[in-house]
Write a protein that holds these residues in place. Structure first.
Motif, PDB file in Angstrom:
ATOM      1  N   VAL A  35      32.850 108.333  16.184  1.00  0.00           N
ATOM      2  CA  VAL A  35      32.430 107.614  14.983  1.00  0.00           C
ATOM      3  C   VAL A  35      33.029 108.293  13.758  1.00  0.00           C
ATOM      4  O   VAL A  35      33.005 109.514  13.618  1.00  0.00           O
ATOM      5  CB  VAL A  35      30.886 107.572  14.893  1.00  0.00           C
ATOM      6  CG1 VAL A  35      30.447 106.946  13.575  1.00  0.00           C
ATOM      7  CG2 VAL A  35      30.310 106.794  16.068  1.00  0.00           C
ATOM      8  N   GLY A  36      33.621 107.473  12.893  1.00  0.00           N
ATOM      9  CA  GLY A  36      34.223 107.970  11.659  1.00  0.00           C
ATOM     10  C   GLY A  36      35.721 108.181  11.749  1.00  0.00           C
ATOM     11  O   GLY A  36      36.383 108.379  10.737  1.00  0.00           O
ATOM     12  N   VAL A  37      36.293 108.118  12.956  1.00  0.00           N
ATOM     13  CA  VAL A  37      37.738 108.317  13.128  1.00  0.00           C
ATOM     14  C   VAL A  37      38.468 107.018  12.783  1.00  0.00           C
ATOM     15  O   VAL A  37      38.036 105.928  13.134  1.00  0.00           O
ATOM     16  CB  VAL A  37      38.054 108.743  14.579  1.00  0.00           C
ATOM     17  CG1 VAL A  37      39.544 108.659  14.879  1.00  0.00           C
ATOM     18  CG2 VAL A  37      37.533 110.129  14.845  1.00  0.00           C
ATOM     19  N   THR A  38      39.575 107.169  12.090  1.00  0.00           N
ATOM     20  CA  THR A  38      40.407 106.017  11.749  1.00  0.00           C
ATOM     21  C   THR A  38      41.342 105.713  12.913  1.00  0.00           C
ATOM     22  O   THR A  38      41.987 106.608  13.451  1.00  0.00           O
ATOM     23  CB  THR A  38      41.237 106.314  10.480  1.00  0.00           C
ATOM     24  OG1 THR A  38      40.336 106.625   9.427  1.00  0.00           O
ATOM     25  CG2 THR A  38      42.091 105.130  10.099  1.00  0.00           C
ATOM     26  N   VAL A  39      41.393 104.426  13.269  1.00  0.00           N
ATOM     27  CA  VAL A  39      42.279 103.998  14.345  1.00  0.00           C
ATOM     28  C   VAL A  39      43.531 103.429  13.700  1.00  0.00           C
ATOM     29  O   VAL A  39      43.574 102.274  13.270  1.00  0.00           O
ATOM     30  CB  VAL A  39      41.599 102.965  15.264  1.00  0.00           C
ATOM     31  CG1 VAL A  39      42.558 102.523  16.358  1.00  0.00           C
ATOM     32  CG2 VAL A  39      40.331 103.538  15.862  1.00  0.00           C
ATOM     33  N   ASP A  40      44.555 104.284  13.635  1.00  0.00           N
ATOM     34  CA  ASP A  40      45.851 103.840  13.118  1.00  0.00           C
ATOM     35  C   ASP A  40      46.754 103.516  14.303  1.00  0.00           C
ATOM     36  O   ASP A  40      46.356 103.596  15.460  1.00  0.00           O
ATOM     37  CB  ASP A  40      46.463 104.915  12.210  1.00  0.00           C
ATOM     38  CG  ASP A  40      46.558 106.268  12.882  1.00  0.00           C
ATOM     39  OD1 ASP A  40      46.191 106.383  14.075  1.00  0.00           O
ATOM     40  OD2 ASP A  40      46.992 107.223  12.222  1.00  0.00           O
ATOM     41  N   ARG A  41      47.983 103.143  14.008  1.00  0.00           N
ATOM     42  CA  ARG A  41      48.910 102.739  15.064  1.00  0.00           C
ATOM     43  C   ARG A  41      49.142 103.842  16.110  1.00  0.00           C
ATOM     44  O   ARG A  41      49.058 103.578  17.305  1.00  0.00           O
ATOM     45  CB  ARG A  41      50.232 102.280  14.436  1.00  0.00           C
ATOM     46  CG  ARG A  41      50.971 101.281  15.274  1.00  0.00           C
ATOM     47  CD  ARG A  41      52.191 100.780  14.515  1.00  0.00           C
ATOM     48  NE  ARG A  41      51.897  99.665  13.661  1.00  0.00           N
ATOM     49  CZ  ARG A  41      52.018  98.391  14.030  1.00  0.00           C
ATOM     50  NH1 ARG A  41      52.426  98.106  15.241  1.00  0.00           N
ATOM     51  NH2 ARG A  41      51.745  97.423  13.197  1.00  0.00           N
ATOM     52  N   PRO A  42      49.423 105.092  15.707  1.00  0.00           N
ATOM     53  CA  PRO A  42      49.627 106.144  16.715  1.00  0.00           C
ATOM     54  C   PRO A  42      48.391 106.392  17.595  1.00  0.00           C
ATOM     55  O   PRO A  42      48.503 106.577  18.796  1.00  0.00           O
ATOM     56  CB  PRO A  42      49.959 107.387  15.887  1.00  0.00           C
ATOM     57  CG  PRO A  42      50.482 106.864  14.593  1.00  0.00           C
ATOM     58  CD  PRO A  42      49.752 105.575  14.362  1.00  0.00           C
ATOM     59  N   ARG A  43      47.205 106.370  16.992  1.00  0.00           N
ATOM     60  CA  ARG A  43      45.998 106.590  17.794  1.00  0.00           C
ATOM     61  C   ARG A  43      45.765 105.410  18.733  1.00  0.00           C
ATOM     62  O   ARG A  43      45.331 105.588  19.872  1.00  0.00           O
ATOM     63  CB  ARG A  43      44.778 106.808  16.901  1.00  0.00           C
ATOM     64  CG  ARG A  43      43.579 107.282  17.710  1.00  0.00           C
ATOM     65  CD  ARG A  43      42.385 107.615  16.855  1.00  0.00           C
ATOM     66  NE  ARG A  43      42.627 108.668  15.897  1.00  0.00           N
ATOM     67  CZ  ARG A  43      42.447 109.971  16.131  1.00  0.00           C
ATOM     68  NH1 ARG A  43      42.050 110.362  17.316  1.00  0.00           N
ATOM     69  NH2 ARG A  43      42.653 110.851  15.185  1.00  0.00           N
TER      70      ARG A  43
END
Length: 191
Positions: free
Chosen positions: A39-47
């Motif tokens: 919770v709280g982690v940003t899901v960007d393209r690399p992730r």
């Protein structure tokens, strides 16, 4: 970019991921951990890519475990089964390597056990050799497995002793992959 707002553990080691308060997808728990989702982690393209790779690896390991739970397999046979299950090549290779490293897949053990099983069911060396080669085993492993067996001529004598010294028995031995020499030795032993 979206932010993980909730992770819901579901049955069978699955985690439902919510992004920005809305349901997104469900992943294997191992993939969520490997990708570092919380919770709280940003899901960007690399992730997201890492999460996809981790999900493929988890799916491959799950499929490999299921395949091995039914019966022992060689490395090549396991890879072929994973290919039939639609596992991509990279994940397939990784899963087979992991299972081998953990000792769940061992070609030498498989070859010896398979050869012993076929010999006990009345097969000769050539039939056993053919079967092991079809399982994707190397020639050295096949030869080593055949070395562990009772002599082919002794196995043929046992069959002739129980079934009788008849042309039908000789044909059966030939059809089961016994060499001509082993058949002649077995038939000649009862003359």
């Amino acid at each position: 970019m979206a932010t993980v707002t909730a992770l819901h553990y579901e049955r069978r080691d699955r985690v439902r991921v919510e992004l920005d308060g809305a349901p997104w997808r469900t992943f294997p728990a191992a993939a969520v951990v490997a990708a570092g989702l919380r919770v709280g982690v940003t899901v960007d393209r690399p992730r997201a890519r890492e999460l996809g790779r981790a999900a493929r690896r988890a799916r491959a390991l799950d499929a490999a475990g299921k395949a091995l739970s039914r019966r022992d397999r060689s490395r090549a046979a396991l890879a072929k089964q994973l290919e039939r299950n639609g596992i991509p090549p990279e994940a397939r290779t990784s899963a087979v390597e992991t299972m081998a490293r953990l000792g769940y897949v061992d070609d030498a053990r498989f070859a010896a056990a398979r050869a012993g099983s076929l010999a006990s069911r009345g097969y000769g060396d050539e039939a056993i050799r053919f079967d092991l080669e079809q399982q994707g085993l190397a020639e050295e492993q096949v030869a080593a497995a055949l070395e562990t067996l009772e002599l082919e001529s002794d196995r043929a004598r046992t069959i002739v002793g129980s079934e009788g010294e008849t042309p039908k028995t000789a044909r059966r031995l030939g059809a089961k992959g016994f060499s001509v020499e082993a058949i002649e030795a077995a038939i000649g032993a009862f003359e």
